[in-house]
Design an enzyme around this catalytic site. Structure first.
Site, PDB file in Angstrom:
ATOM      1  N   ARG A 247       0.777  -0.980   0.154  1.00 34.53           N
ATOM      2  CA  ARG A 247       0.017  -0.122   0.203  1.00 34.53           C
ATOM      3  C   ARG A 247       0.634   1.197   0.009  1.00 34.53           C
ATOM      4  O   ARG A 247       1.768   1.337   0.481  1.00 34.53           O
ATOM      5  CB  ARG A 247      -0.957  -0.011   1.423  1.00 34.53           C
ATOM      6  N   GLU A 275      -3.973   7.586  -7.723  1.00 29.83           N
ATOM      7  CA  GLU A 275      -4.119   6.270  -8.641  1.00 29.83           C
ATOM      8  C   GLU A 275      -5.290   6.835  -9.447  1.00 29.83           C
ATOM      9  O   GLU A 275      -6.335   7.031  -8.713  1.00 29.83           O
ATOM     10  CB  GLU A 275      -4.272   4.987  -8.009  1.00 29.83           C
ATOM     11  N   HIS A 294      -0.266  -0.680 -10.227  1.00 28.40           N
ATOM     12  CA  HIS A 294      -1.208  -1.523  -9.192  1.00 28.40           C
ATOM     13  C   HIS A 294      -1.876  -2.738  -9.688  1.00 28.40           C
ATOM     14  O   HIS A 294      -3.012  -3.062  -9.739  1.00 28.40           O
ATOM     15  CB  HIS A 294      -2.162  -0.611  -8.638  1.00 28.40           C
TER      16      HIS A 294
END
Length: 336
Positions: A247, A275, A294
């Site tokens: 994370r 993001e 991601h």
């Protein structure tokens, strides 16, 4: 189970990733499967409430609206939320737990995929593949492109793993198999567990100071948020490598950018504060950074395993058997 309704509150795109036709058919053996109407947005609480009107089980995916008090009021029969991913925080609410809705998730399916990508990123950093690729793509001459910092092997290297989570254990098993010495920092890891894993347990500061590679696998909790800041980054040896497939909130991004800009360390990042990562973000221009969008858990195999876990958990629940992957309020507070 006769009369049981299983609502799959996921878009067609998400369903295709986790539940192929065989998966939907397997789910249908436990009850009547209800899908959203064509074009419906399950991120809209009104749409979700209508879908759950007489549902006993809801299967969630990315973009599903949370189980707010309003949604729950429209779903009096709902007893189980089964999530195709790992973190259930976007979907579960205090109201849902108070109402007695049980929760399960498929995070176990993703551990190996994330561990394997973290290994791939580790090897790429050690061999400076990102620097070579950046140099050749930006048009520098051959000799300049070859002038990367020294390359190192994983065998014999000291690798620090922050967090003995599912992904952390998958990763440390892989790097140990290739000959790395592994340090782990995790307050929940006992000495006995460390011995079984074949790793050395230590604190974060010692791990950072001794490791050639540091890979982050901790959950986001109050005590782990921004746990890697300027002071911690300064502890890394010159030429150290940082991998983050966990994370973004674990790292102070501004401090990391400042450290990377010096060229003293390299990093591989799959997660970011913003993001999608903005096209003009300074991370994109640094030759000592390897970036992925991601996607560390996004293998075909991982997502199919996740679908299989959800199908099995729904069947267990409806049979009255214990759940294998249940998330309780206490566990949610510990794991993020």
């Amino acid at each position: 189970m006769s009369g049981t309704v299983i609502a799959v509150a996921a878009s067609p795109q998400v369903r295709a990733l986790f539940l192929d036709p065989a998966g939907i058919a397997a789910l249908a053996r436990s009850g009547a499967v209800r899908l959203p109407p064509p074009g419906a947005d399950v991120g809209d609480p009104t749409v979700l409430a209508a879908l759950l009107a007489d549902a006993d089980v809801v299967v969630t995916g990315w973009g599903t609206a949370p189980l707010t008090a309003g949604v729950l009021a429209a779903a009096p029969r709902l007893r189980l939320l089964a999530h195709t991913g790992a973190s259930v925080k976007p979907f579960v609410t205090p109201e849902s737990f108070a109402r007695g809705v049980r929760v399960t998730q498929a995070g176990d399916a993703m551990g190996y995929a994330v561990g394997e990508q973290a290994l791939a990123l580790t090897l790429a950093l050690l061999h400076r593949l990102h620097r070579f690729d950046h140099a050749l793509r930006t048009g520098v001459d051959w000799a300049t492109a070859k002038a990367a910092p020294p390359r190192r092997e994983l065998r014999g290297a000291t690798v620090g793993v922050v967090g003995a989570s599912r992904t952390g254990r998958a990763y440390l098993g892989l790097v140990r198999a290739l000959g790395a010495r592994v340090l782990v920092s995790d307050p929940y890891l006992s000495s006995e567990q460390a011995d079984l894993l074949g790793v050395e347990r230590t604190d974060l500061a010692d791990l950072l100071a001794r490791s050639r590679v540091v890979s982050l696998h901790a959950p986001v909790l109050p005590e782990t948020t921004r746990m890697i800041g300027a002071r911690e980054l300064a502890l890394l040896p010159d030429g150290a490598l940082l991998v983050n497939t966990a994370r973004a909130a674990l790292v102070d991004e501004a401090a990391l950018l400042a450290e990377l800009a010096t060229g003293r360390i390299d990093a591989a990042l799959d997660v970011f504060d913003a993001e999608p990562l903005p096209v003009d973000h300074p991370l994109r221009a640094l030759p000592n950074v390897l970036l992925t969008p991601h996607e560390s858990a996004g293998t075909v195999e991982s997502r199919r395993r996740a679908g299989d876990i959800v199908v099995a958990e729904v069947a267990r629940f409806l049979r009255g058997d214990p759940l294998c992957h249940e998330v309780t309020p206490d566990l949610l507070a510990q794991t993020g």
